[in-house]
Design a protein around this motif. Structure first.
Motif, PDB file in Angstrom:
ATOM      1  N   ASP A   1       0.835  -1.206   0.000  1.00  0.00           N
ATOM      2  CA  ASP A   1       0.000   0.000   0.000  1.00  0.00           C
ATOM      3  C   ASP A   1       0.868   1.254   0.000  1.00  0.00           C
ATOM      4  N   LYS A   2       1.976   1.189   0.712  1.00  0.00           N
ATOM      5  CA  LYS A   2       2.889   2.330   0.749  1.00  0.00           C
ATOM      6  C   LYS A   2       3.566   2.509  -0.609  1.00  0.00           C
ATOM      7  N   ALA A   3       3.928   1.407  -1.234  1.00  0.00           N
ATOM      8  CA  ALA A   3       4.569   1.460  -2.549  1.00  0.00           C
ATOM      9  C   ALA A   3       3.608   2.007  -3.595  1.00  0.00           C
ATOM     10  N   ASP A   4       2.325   1.702  -3.451  1.00  0.00           N
ATOM     11  CA  ASP A   4       1.315   2.188  -4.404  1.00  0.00           C
ATOM     12  C   ASP A   4       1.205   3.711  -4.394  1.00  0.00           C
ATOM     13  N   ARG A   5       1.593   4.319  -3.282  1.00  0.00           N
ATOM     14  CA  ARG A   5       1.504   5.777  -3.182  1.00  0.00           C
ATOM     15  C   ARG A   5       2.713   6.461  -3.813  1.00  0.00           C
ATOM     16  N   HIS A   6       3.680   5.650  -4.242  1.00  0.00           N
ATOM     17  CA  HIS A   6       4.858   6.164  -4.942  1.00  0.00           C
ATOM     18  C   HIS A   6       4.846   5.658  -6.377  1.00  0.00           C
ATOM     19  N   PHE A   7       5.291   6.510  -7.311  1.00  0.00           N
ATOM     20  CA  PHE A   7       5.371   6.062  -8.698  1.00  0.00           C
ATOM     21  C   PHE A   7       6.611   5.197  -8.884  1.00  0.00           C
ATOM     22  N   SER A   8       6.394   3.938  -9.219  1.00  0.00           N
ATOM     23  CA  SER A   8       7.510   3.028  -9.484  1.00  0.00           C
ATOM     24  C   SER A   8       7.091   2.068 -10.584  1.00  0.00           C
ATOM     25  N   ILE A   9       7.889   1.992 -11.634  1.00  0.00           N
ATOM     26  CA  ILE A   9       7.532   1.120 -12.752  1.00  0.00           C
ATOM     27  C   ILE A   9       7.723  -0.357 -12.402  1.00  0.00           C
ATOM     28  N   TYR A  10       8.410  -0.620 -11.284  1.00  0.00           N
ATOM     29  CA  TYR A  10       8.667  -2.005 -10.889  1.00  0.00           C
ATOM     30  C   TYR A  10       7.833  -2.443  -9.683  1.00  0.00           C
ATOM     31  N   ALA A  11       6.914  -1.580  -9.239  1.00  0.00           N
ATOM     32  CA  ALA A  11       6.156  -1.866  -8.020  1.00  0.00           C
ATOM     33  C   ALA A  11       5.348  -3.148  -8.132  1.00  0.00           C
ATOM     34  N   GLU A  12       4.654  -3.336  -9.265  1.00  0.00           N
ATOM     35  CA  GLU A  12       3.826  -4.533  -9.423  1.00  0.00           C
ATOM     36  C   GLU A  12       4.674  -5.801  -9.442  1.00  0.00           C
ATOM     37  N   GLN A  13       5.810  -5.741 -10.126  1.00  0.00           N
ATOM     38  CA  GLN A  13       6.701  -6.903 -10.158  1.00  0.00           C
ATOM     39  C   GLN A  13       7.261  -7.189  -8.770  1.00  0.00           C
ATOM     40  N   ALA A  14       7.550  -6.119  -8.016  1.00  0.00           N
ATOM     41  CA  ALA A  14       8.102  -6.287  -6.673  1.00  0.00           C
ATOM     42  C   ALA A  14       7.108  -6.964  -5.735  1.00  0.00           C
ATOM     43  N   LYS A  15       5.821  -6.744  -5.966  1.00  0.00           N
ATOM     44  CA  LYS A  15       4.809  -7.377  -5.124  1.00  0.00           C
ATOM     45  C   LYS A  15       4.861  -8.896  -5.262  1.00  0.00           C
TER      46      LYS A  15
END
Length: 245
Positions: free
Chosen positions: A172-186
């Motif tokens: 949820d914290k990562a979703d509040r930041h723009f990161s092109i790798y966030a979904e892969q990191a999940k």
């Protein structure tokens, strides 16, 4: 009045789209044997011919794809491209040596792209590592809370949900930041995703930058001084448009 404007717009769109066959035939004619090979990289005329052919292909694609529905941003993008293309073609017509200026500009544009990619990717790695560290801190904090629970049933239930709770909190914290790798990191985990980006993506980017820097060095050492004088220190489309007329 509106109906009149719509009618004029429709007529204009029809006239533009009817140019497709002409643009296609001319592009095929000019692009025949127009590819810039390694041996031809320092030949200005080859660049002029190649750019002209590629421009006609791009215009044909515009007539196919950008006029089925009139949308403001799309028209602005086409207008900008046509303006920039026109400036280049007028410069080529005025002096074919601008073909090598185009090559210089192409190298610089690609180099800036990869340099920006490097900066952004390094930021991504730092962000992923930050989330990894925060995830560990949250886990340690929740484990301390878990150890303070006396009731064994409640403790077992909380322990069962602990990993998913911590993952959701950091996701949820990562979703509040723009990161092109966030979904892969999940899926991969923030630590492993940081490792992948740092050791797989960054070397490719760094290698691309090194290749372009070498190409720029080779270019500048190979062209004569009269070409170097044509290359502006800072590119300005308005100034180049004035120069081309």
């Amino acid at each position: 009045m509106n109906l009149n404007i719509e009618g004029q717009t429709s007529t204009l769109v029809t006239l533009i789209t009817e140019l497709q066959p002409l643009l296609n035939d001319e592009a095929l004619r000019i692009r025949k044997d127009a590819e810039v090979t390694e041996k031809m990289k320092f030949d200005a005329d080859s660049w002029c011919r190649s750019v002209m052919g590629d421009s006609l292909v791009k215009l044909r694609l515009f007539t196919e794809q950008n006029f089925n529905y009139i949308e403001t941003m799309s028209i602005l993008a086409v207008t900008r491209y046509i303006f920039e293309m026109s400036v280049w073609l007028l410069l080529f017509k005025m002096d074919s040596r601008y073909g090598l200026v185009y090559y210089s500009r192409l190298i610089d544009t690609q180099l800036r792209y990869w340099q920006d990619c490097k900066v952004q990717t390094e930021r991504e790695v730092l962000l992923l590592k930050k989330f990894e560290s925060e995830e560990k801190s949250i886990m340690d904090e929740e484990l301390k809370k878990l150890n303070d629970i006396i009731d064994p049933k409640i403790k077992e239930k909380e322990a069962f949900n602990l990993s998913s709770f911590v993952m959701k909190k950091i996701d949820d914290k990562a979703d509040r930041h723009f990161s092109i790798y966030a979904e892969q990191a999940k899926s991969n985990g923030y630590s492993f995703q940081a490792h992948l980006v740092e050791n797989k993506q960054l070397p490719i980017i760094t290698s691309s930058i090194a290749e372009l820097e070498n190409e720029k060095t080779s270019f500048l050492s190979s062209i004569p001084d009269d070409i170097k004088l044509l290359i502006p220190k800072r590119w300005n489309w308005c100034d180049m448009a004035k120069k081309s007329t």
